[in-house]
Design an enzyme around this catalytic site. Structure first.
Site, PDB file in Angstrom:
ATOM      1  N   SER A 195      81.244 -11.962-106.886  1.00  0.00           N
ATOM      2  CA  SER A 195      80.287 -11.258-106.456  1.00  0.00           C
ATOM      3  C   SER A 195      79.666  -9.812-107.061  1.00  0.00           C
ATOM      4  O   SER A 195      78.915  -9.804-107.076  1.00  0.00           O
ATOM      5  CB  SER A 195      80.321 -10.970-105.080  1.00  0.00           C
ATOM      6  OG  SER A 195      81.485 -10.759-104.647  1.00  0.00           O
ATOM      7  N   HIS A 244      89.372  -2.227-108.024  1.00  0.00           N
ATOM      8  CA  HIS A 244      90.493  -2.452-107.410  1.00  0.00           C
ATOM      9  C   HIS A 244      90.006  -2.162-106.264  1.00  0.00           C
ATOM     10  O   HIS A 244      89.745  -0.739-105.944  1.00  0.00           O
ATOM     11  CB  HIS A 244      92.035  -2.040-107.971  1.00  0.00           C
ATOM     12  CG  HIS A 244      92.569  -2.170-107.048  1.00  0.00           C
ATOM     13  ND1 HIS A 244      93.802  -3.590-107.380  1.00  0.00           N
ATOM     14  CD2 HIS A 244      93.393  -1.847-106.254  1.00  0.00           C
ATOM     15  CE1 HIS A 244      94.483  -4.071-106.591  1.00  0.00           C
ATOM     16  NE2 HIS A 244      95.068  -3.059-105.906  1.00  0.00           N
TER      17      HIS A 244
HETATM   18  C1  GAR Z   1      86.770  -8.340-105.388  1.00  0.00           C
HETATM   19  O1  GAR Z   1      87.567  -7.132-104.346  1.00  0.00           O
HETATM   20  C2  GAR Z   1      87.778  -7.333-106.557  1.00  0.00           C
HETATM   21  O2  GAR Z   1      87.792  -5.860-106.115  1.00  0.00           O
HETATM   22  C3  GAR Z   1      89.293  -7.800-106.295  1.00  0.00           C
HETATM   23  O3  GAR Z   1      88.941  -9.163-106.116  1.00  0.00           O
HETATM   24  C4  GAR Z   1      87.866  -9.808-106.013  1.00  0.00           C
HETATM   25  C5  GAR Z   1      86.956  -9.600-106.897  1.00  0.00           C
HETATM   26  O4  GAR Z   1      85.600 -10.448-105.480  1.00  0.00           O
HETATM   27  N1  GAR Z   1      90.361  -7.352-107.400  1.00  0.00           N
HETATM   28  C6  GAR Z   1      90.942  -7.859-107.442  1.00  0.00           C
HETATM   29  O5  GAR Z   1      91.751  -7.151-106.278  1.00  0.00           O
HETATM   30  C7  GAR Z   1      92.108  -7.170-108.826  1.00  0.00           C
HETATM   31  N2  GAR Z   1      93.816  -6.774-107.929  1.00  0.00           N
HETATM   32  P1  GAR Z   1      84.386 -10.963-106.652  1.00  0.00           P
HETATM   33  O6  GAR Z   1      84.752 -12.704-106.917  1.00  0.00           O
HETATM   34  O7  GAR Z   1      83.826 -11.198-105.733  1.00  0.00           O
HETATM   35  O8  GAR Z   1      83.899 -10.481-107.443  1.00  0.00           O
END
Ligand code: GAR
Length: 206
Positions: free
Chosen positions: A15, A112
């Site tokens: 996303s 993060h």
């Molecule tokens: C997001 O919330 C990002 O901040 C987190 O994973 C999610 C990915 O969502 N990242 C971490 O936790 C890294 N340590 P997305 O695939 O929908 O962008």
């Protein structure tokens, strides 16, 4: 303004990747995504890339004898696509390759879902919920060999009081992530971040 060539690394839902692509398409983020690199052939991020004509490179852990070897291939891929900035958007493997981290020093950024140095690592939103913090947030930082401890570029606080569970915390933070990440990527087209020790300072250039 000089458009910046970026590569995005994502492992799943994507996303944040989509929010960057949407803002680029809307003319509010001066970047071009040259490639999506993913370690997960099922990643939803792939659909976003395909519907926007963005090349996809799938590099899975099982294809390589070691993480070092995998990261070397990632580096070669980034070189081949001419990435000026590497954007980690939910890329769930820690980058370990010395060659990759040295070649792209201060050119790899990560988002993060917490106010670092609080709650590094996996499940930051659940960690924040369990701790009972009332304020958490978003951190965008440079990636180095540490775990979520590279120099901080941007932070934004998010009120998580009254959240009923980790999913609730994650949803409130994600909404802010989607606004913050494209804005920060855009700043790289207008200048650079000087890193002094642990601190970063933006220098406007264009
Ligand atoms: C997001 O919330 C990002 O901040 C987190 O994973 C999610 C990915 O969502 N990242 C971490 O936790 C890294 N340590 P997305 O695939 O929908 O962008």
């Amino acid at each position: 303004m000089a458009k910046i060539n970026i590569a995005v690394l994502a492992s799943g839902r994507g996303s944040n990747f989509k929010s960057i692509v949407d803002e680029i398409n809307a003319g509010r983020c001066d970047a071009e995504v040259k490639v999506l690199v993913t370690n997960n052939p099922e990643a939803l991020a792939i659909t976003t890339a395909q519907s926007n004509g963005i090349p996809v490179e799938v590099l899975q852990r099982k294809q390589f004898a070691s993480r070092e070897e995998m990261d070397t291939r990632i580096k070669e891929t980034l070189d081949r696509y001419g990435a000026e900035l590497v954007v980690l958007a939910g890329y769930m493997l820690i980058l370990k390759g010395k060659d990759l981290l040295e070649s792209y020093k201060n050119k790899i950024i990560n988002i993060h879902p917490a106010l670092l140095p609080a709650f590094p690592g996996a499940d930051a939103q659940a960690q924040a919920y369990e701790y009972g913090v009332k304020i958490s947030g978003v951190t965008i930082h440079f990636v180095d060999k540490s775990l979520d401890a590279g120099p901080i570029i941007y932070q934004e606080a998010v009120d998580v009081s009254g959240c009923r569970g980790p999913e609730d915390v994650a949803a409130r933070i994600l909404e802010i992530e989607h606004k913050a990440y494209p804005k920060v990527v855009d700043t790289f087209s207008r200048g650079r971040y000087v890193v002094e020790g642990r601190r970063t300072r933006f220098v406007k250039e264009n």
